[in-house]
Design an enzyme around this catalytic site. Structure first.
Site, mmCIF file in Angstrom:
data_model
loop_
_atom_site.group_PDB
_atom_site.id
_atom_site.type_symbol
_atom_site.label_atom_id
_atom_site.label_comp_id
_atom_site.label_asym_id
_atom_site.label_seq_id
_atom_site.Cartn_x
_atom_site.Cartn_y
_atom_site.Cartn_z
ATOM 1 N N ASP A 37 60.601 38.028 26.109
ATOM 2 C CA ASP A 37 60.911 37.554 27.193
ATOM 3 C C ASP A 37 60.379 36.748 28.301
ATOM 4 O OD1 ASP A 37 62.540 37.312 29.623
ATOM 5 O OD2 ASP A 37 63.628 39.444 29.004
ATOM 6 N N SER A 81 68.129 36.624 31.967
ATOM 7 C CA SER A 81 68.034 37.181 30.388
ATOM 8 C C SER A 81 68.912 36.984 30.294
ATOM 9 C CB SER A 81 66.926 37.886 30.629
ATOM 10 O OG SER A 81 65.597 37.962 31.244
ATOM 11 N N GLU A 303 62.097 43.625 21.642
ATOM 12 C CA GLU A 303 62.262 43.199 23.312
ATOM 13 C C GLU A 303 60.564 43.321 23.208
ATOM 14 O OE1 GLU A 303 63.205 41.630 26.948
ATOM 15 O OE2 GLU A 303 63.484 43.720 27.120
ATOM 16 N N ASP A 308 57.509 38.845 30.834
ATOM 17 C CA ASP A 308 58.927 37.967 31.569
ATOM 18 C C ASP A 308 58.111 38.297 32.962
ATOM 19 O OD1 ASP A 308 61.514 36.390 32.287
ATOM 20 O OD2 ASP A 308 61.171 38.916 33.491
ATOM 21 N N HIS A 312 56.425 36.199 35.823
ATOM 22 C CA HIS A 312 57.275 36.882 37.593
ATOM 23 C C HIS A 312 56.247 36.228 38.484
ATOM 24 C CE1 HIS A 312 61.010 35.373 36.572
ATOM 25 N NE2 HIS A 312 61.704 36.636 35.710
ATOM 26 N N ASP A 354 64.319 34.262 24.544
ATOM 27 C CA ASP A 354 65.408 33.919 25.386
ATOM 28 C C ASP A 354 65.421 32.833 26.391
ATOM 29 O OD1 ASP A 354 63.849 34.923 27.234
ATOM 30 O OD2 ASP A 354 65.228 37.205 28.319
ATOM 31 N N HIS A 355 63.705 32.416 27.261
ATOM 32 C CA HIS A 355 63.879 31.334 28.087
ATOM 33 C C HIS A 355 62.222 30.922 28.489
ATOM 34 C CE1 HIS A 355 62.712 34.611 31.069
ATOM 35 N NE2 HIS A 355 64.130 34.684 30.486
ATOM 36 N N HIS A 433 61.755 31.190 35.832
ATOM 37 C CA HIS A 433 62.125 30.948 34.450
ATOM 38 C C HIS A 433 61.901 29.665 34.854
ATOM 39 C CE1 HIS A 433 64.809 34.392 33.625
ATOM 40 N NE2 HIS A 433 63.508 35.237 33.871
#
Length: 469
Positions: A37, A81, A303, A308, A312, A354-355, A433
């Site tokens: 992620d 996400s 995952e 992620d 952040h 995912d990004h 993101h």
């Protein structure tokens, strides 16, 4: 004699042609889909340098097939996400915050329950329709299915494999979709998802003011309901390892929220519940053991979700450590699969994200300079400096909370600490993101089809083809 020999060899030739045709079609008995992620290209590069240096390789780097994935959602250049993972799982481009629903689904905000907890489902019945997932297709074909995550099990990424809802934050309703025969069950899951692992036990257990303040206001104990459906229920690493094959399994290894960051899980002493939590690699191998009991094969989604979260928070050290733990899980899966399938002739392994995020790698650091350290020149190994004469780190973020009004000189002891937050360009309460493309790497049965630049929705079709669906 020649005619007799010809008659005897024809069946073998026909079998060989049949075998070749099956593998030309890319049919796989098992598919393992790894999702890091937020694991954009810069995060992979930084994690590689952090672990093995510039000229080394992570396990994922060694997978022979690669592609570049476009990640925009139906309504945004930069995706959330939920729709990005759902695009992989369903082949449908949907709106931000929507989980595995049709493109016209509106992300209606969830409400709060009687105890003030966010997560009540406010989705109208007329608000979109469910989009079938690859996990549901695999289940319908008689395969076993599973999801493993370091986040809450009901978080956007794992839920996108088996749930359908208009907003990712309605997590109490998402949890109910897993319980066969219960109110809110997703009947497309047949007799239920076979293996489930992650955190967020509170979404499955009743509210209790002192011990479970974020528990379910409806009073349901979903874990008890799952146990009544012959699931083995585990709360820690020891119980996970003790679980026997032949039964469905759910392991929730944190009482509330996500699993610990890998840096904290392995700390001495570990923080929070980390001491009793398995690594992502351990969860992956155990899931493979449990799913492999089905001779028809399986689909497993894994995952690395806390990559992620650290990004952040602009905490690169935890992000890189979790990326390495994710890569360790990829290696563990490869090693495990090759024990029974040495050439991966019947197993497809896909690794992607995912990004992206806004993490950037500043130039022009010296080769061998620690990636988390201040930037030192390749010319003379002296610290590079900004226009005001201050040192800066190699890793920075495009946006986030840590933007000083006036930059100060940075020292190695400060920036190498576990809790150091990298500086950012634009001040926001949380780093966002990024909208850039991400990498996809693949190996095994059907892997040759993953190449070039493609939309994330196209991956779903390739997974179906690999399975022969």
């Amino acid at each position: 004699m020649k005619h007799k020999l010809l008659k005897r060899t024809l069946p073998c030739a026909a079998l060989a042609l049949s075998f070749s045709a099956a593998h030309a079609a890319g049919e796989a008995k098992n598919v393992i889909f790894f999702l890091g992620d937020g694991m954009g290209p810069s995060t992979i590069t930084a994690a590689r340098i952090f672990k093995v240096g510039e000229d080394g390789n992570l396990t994922m780097d060694t997978l022979e097939r690669t592609a570049r994935i476009k990640t925009f959602s139906n309504d945004a250049q930069t995706t959330d996400s939920a729709p990005s993972m759902a695009a992989y799982m369903t082949g449908v481009k949907m709106n931000n915050e929507v989980i595995s629903m049709s493109a016209n689904t509106v992300a209606t905000n969830p409400g709060r329950d009687a105890n003030g907890n966010l997560g009540v489902n406010n989705c109208a019945a007329s608000n979109g329709t469910a989009a079938v997932t690859i996990l549901e297709l695999a289940k319908a074909k008689g395969k076993s299915v599973g999801t493993v995550t370091t986040t809450e099990l009901t978080h956007a990424t794992p839920a996108s494999a088996w749930a359908h809802i208009c907003n990712r934050n309605a997590q109490y309703a998402i949890a109910a979709q897993l319980v066969p025969g219960g109110a809110g069950f997703n009947t497309a899951l047949g007799d239920g998802v076979d293996v489930l692992m992650g955190g967020g036990r509170n979404h499955f257990t009743p509210f209790a003011a002192g011990t479970n303040p974020a528990g379910r206001a409806d009073g349901r104990n979903l874990l008890a309901e799952l146990a009544a459906r012959d699931y083995t229920v585990a709360a820690n690493k020891a119980e996970m390892h003790a679980a026997a094959a032949g039964k469905k399994f759910i392991g929730l290894y944190s009482s509330r929220s996500h699993l610990e960051y890998e840096l904290d899980r392995t700390a001495t002493p570990p923080l929070g519940e980390g001491a009793s939590q398995p690594s992502l690699a351990e969860m992956t191998v155990k899931a493979m053991d449990l799913l492999a009991a089905n001779s028809n094969g399986y689909f497993l989604m894994v995952e690395g979700g806390r990559i992620d979260h650290a990004l952040h928070g602009t905490n690169a050290k935890r992000a890189l450590t979790d990326t390495i733990a994710f890569d360790d899980a990829v290696k563990a899966a490869l090693d495990k699969a090759k024990q029974t399938d040495p050439t991966l002739a019947s197993t497809l392994i896909v690794v992607t994200a995912d990004h992206d995020h806004t993490l950037a790698i500043n130039g022009y650091g010296k080769r061998g300079n620690p990636i988390l350290d201040i930037n030192r020149s390749y010319r003379d190994n002296q610290p590079n400096r900004d226009a005001d004469g201050n040192t800066y780190t190699t890793l920075v973020f495009g946006n986030g909370p840590n933007r000083p009004n006036v930059r100060a000189n940075l020292e190695s002891a400060t920036v190498l600490a576990d809790n150091y937050l990298q500086e950012t360009g634009v001040r926001l309460s949380s780093e966002t993101h990024g909208g850039g493309d991400v990498k996809l790497l693949a190996t095994g049965a059907g892997a040759k089809a993953f190449k070039g630049t493609m939309d994330n929705t196209k991956v779903f079709g390739l997974l179906k083809t690999a399975f022969g669906f």
